[in-house]
Design a protein around this motif. Structure first.
Motif, PDB file in Angstrom:
ATOM      1  N   TRP A 166       3.837   7.543  -2.326  1.00  0.00           N
ATOM      2  CA  TRP A 166       4.015   6.539  -1.507  1.00  0.00           C
ATOM      3  C   TRP A 166       4.287   5.561  -1.253  1.00  0.00           C
ATOM      4  O   TRP A 166       4.956   5.333  -0.792  1.00  0.00           O
ATOM      5  CB  TRP A 166       4.571   8.172  -0.433  1.00  0.00           C
ATOM      6  CG  TRP A 166       4.650   9.568  -0.044  1.00  0.00           C
ATOM      7  CD1 TRP A 166       5.675   9.864  -1.194  1.00  0.00           C
ATOM      8  CD2 TRP A 166       4.489  10.488   0.695  1.00  0.00           C
ATOM      9  NE1 TRP A 166       6.029  10.588  -0.614  1.00  0.00           N
ATOM     10  CE2 TRP A 166       5.329  11.808   0.559  1.00  0.00           C
ATOM     11  CE3 TRP A 166       3.292  10.806   2.211  1.00  0.00           C
ATOM     12  CZ2 TRP A 166       5.124  12.349   0.852  1.00  0.00           C
ATOM     13  CZ3 TRP A 166       3.923  11.891   2.294  1.00  0.00           C
ATOM     14  CH2 TRP A 166       4.631  12.680   1.810  1.00  0.00           C
ATOM     15  N   SER A 167       3.218   5.564  -0.871  1.00  0.00           N
ATOM     16  CA  SER A 167       3.054   3.748  -0.916  1.00  0.00           C
ATOM     17  C   SER A 167       1.691   3.678  -1.921  1.00  0.00           C
ATOM     18  O   SER A 167       1.006   4.313  -1.891  1.00  0.00           O
ATOM     19  CB  SER A 167       2.937   3.348   0.758  1.00  0.00           C
ATOM     20  OG  SER A 167       1.851   4.424   1.393  1.00  0.00           O
ATOM     21  N   SER A 168       1.203   2.402  -1.415  1.00  0.00           N
ATOM     22  CA  SER A 168       0.240   1.568  -2.334  1.00  0.00           C
ATOM     23  C   SER A 168      -0.731   1.838  -1.185  1.00  0.00           C
ATOM     24  O   SER A 168      -2.128   2.340  -1.586  1.00  0.00           O
ATOM     25  CB  SER A 168       0.262   0.409  -2.581  1.00  0.00           C
ATOM     26  OG  SER A 168       1.035  -0.649  -1.498  1.00  0.00           O
ATOM     27  N   GLN A 169      -0.364   1.036   0.106  1.00  0.00           N
ATOM     28  CA  GLN A 169      -1.652   1.644   0.949  1.00  0.00           C
ATOM     29  C   GLN A 169      -2.108   2.842   1.205  1.00  0.00           C
ATOM     30  O   GLN A 169      -3.099   3.531   1.766  1.00  0.00           O
ATOM     31  CB  GLN A 169      -1.172   1.261   2.586  1.00  0.00           C
ATOM     32  CG  GLN A 169      -1.775   1.144   3.678  1.00  0.00           C
ATOM     33  CD  GLN A 169      -0.742   0.757   4.689  1.00  0.00           C
ATOM     34  OE1 GLN A 169       0.023   0.789   5.245  1.00  0.00           O
ATOM     35  NE2 GLN A 169      -2.254  -0.037   6.143  1.00  0.00           N
ATOM     36  N   GLU A 170      -1.288   4.294   0.983  1.00  0.00           N
ATOM     37  CA  GLU A 170      -1.431   5.472   0.942  1.00  0.00           C
ATOM     38  C   GLU A 170      -3.058   5.639  -0.152  1.00  0.00           C
ATOM     39  O   GLU A 170      -3.725   6.691   0.345  1.00  0.00           O
ATOM     40  CB  GLU A 170      -1.039   6.315   0.653  1.00  0.00           C
ATOM     41  CG  GLU A 170      -1.282   8.375   0.851  1.00  0.00           C
ATOM     42  CD  GLU A 170       0.217   9.149   0.788  1.00  0.00           C
ATOM     43  OE1 GLU A 170       0.691   9.790   1.090  1.00  0.00           O
ATOM     44  OE2 GLU A 170       1.183   8.956  -0.085  1.00  0.00           O
ATOM     45  N   LEU A 220       2.312  -0.168  -7.802  1.00  0.00           N
ATOM     46  CA  LEU A 220       3.612   0.469  -6.191  1.00  0.00           C
ATOM     47  C   LEU A 220       3.975  -0.846  -5.849  1.00  0.00           C
ATOM     48  O   LEU A 220       4.636  -1.144  -5.076  1.00  0.00           O
ATOM     49  CB  LEU A 220       3.204   0.786  -5.737  1.00  0.00           C
ATOM     50  CG  LEU A 220       3.230   3.064  -6.395  1.00  0.00           C
ATOM     51  CD1 LEU A 220       2.811   3.848  -5.454  1.00  0.00           C
ATOM     52  CD2 LEU A 220       4.663   2.737  -6.952  1.00  0.00           C
ATOM     53  N   LYS A 221       2.623  -1.413  -5.413  1.00  0.00           N
ATOM     54  CA  LYS A 221       2.512  -2.674  -4.457  1.00  0.00           C
ATOM     55  C   LYS A 221       3.506  -4.187  -4.706  1.00  0.00           C
ATOM     56  O   LYS A 221       4.314  -4.274  -4.166  1.00  0.00           O
ATOM     57  CB  LYS A 221       1.405  -3.500  -4.298  1.00  0.00           C
ATOM     58  CG  LYS A 221       1.377  -4.517  -3.109  1.00  0.00           C
ATOM     59  CD  LYS A 221       0.083  -4.721  -2.515  1.00  0.00           C
ATOM     60  CE  LYS A 221      -0.325  -4.457  -1.358  1.00  0.00           C
ATOM     61  NZ  LYS A 221      -1.953  -4.593  -1.115  1.00  0.00           N
ATOM     62  N   ARG A 267       6.457  -0.810  -2.588  1.00  0.00           N
ATOM     63  CA  ARG A 267       6.113   0.360  -1.999  1.00  0.00           C
ATOM     64  C   ARG A 267       4.808   0.501  -1.666  1.00  0.00           C
ATOM     65  O   ARG A 267       3.817   0.184  -1.023  1.00  0.00           O
ATOM     66  CB  ARG A 267       6.450   1.453  -3.439  1.00  0.00           C
ATOM     67  CG  ARG A 267       7.840   1.861  -3.393  1.00  0.00           C
ATOM     68  CD  ARG A 267       7.981   3.353  -3.845  1.00  0.00           C
ATOM     69  NE  ARG A 267       7.631   2.769  -5.351  1.00  0.00           N
ATOM     70  CZ  ARG A 267       7.687   4.750  -5.841  1.00  0.00           C
ATOM     71  NH1 ARG A 267       8.214   5.556  -5.250  1.00  0.00           N
ATOM     72  NH2 ARG A 267       7.165   4.880  -7.281  1.00  0.00           N
TER      73      ARG A 267
END
Length: 93
Positions: A44-48, A88-89, A93
């Motif tokens: 879903w996201s780089s942060q996740e 992803l980043k 994302r």
């Protein structure tokens, strides 16, 4: 780059034999690895992925022998997962 999802699957197979003892480090590690694999599969996201990687490594640092094979395997998985998060980043994302 190695495939972190495949690496998690392999470690899950390795740990599952020892994870039958409730509340053992392997029992908890299995749960962390299942959650981490789900996170990597979702992408879903780089942060996740960054948060999940941090949680996995905090557990490993606190519960496992940092000179042991399980810790090294977790660190390698986290390193490859972090690379996936960085991709992803870069993709926004």
């Amino acid at each position: 780059m190695s495939d972190p999802i495949q690496m998690v699957s392999e470690l899950l197979n390795k740990v599952s034999e020892q994870a039958d003892v409730e509340e053992s480090p392997e029992w908890y590690l299995r749960s962390y690895l299942v959650d981490y694999k789900r996170t990597l599969l979702r992408k879903w996201s780089s942060q996740e992925i960054e948060f999940a990687t941090g949680a996995l490594m905090r557990f490993c640092a606190e519960a496992l022998d940092t000179n042991g094979a399980l810790y090294r395997d977790c660190a390698e998985i986290a390193e490859e997962g972090a690379k996936l998060g960085a991709q992803l980043k870069t993709a926004g994302r």
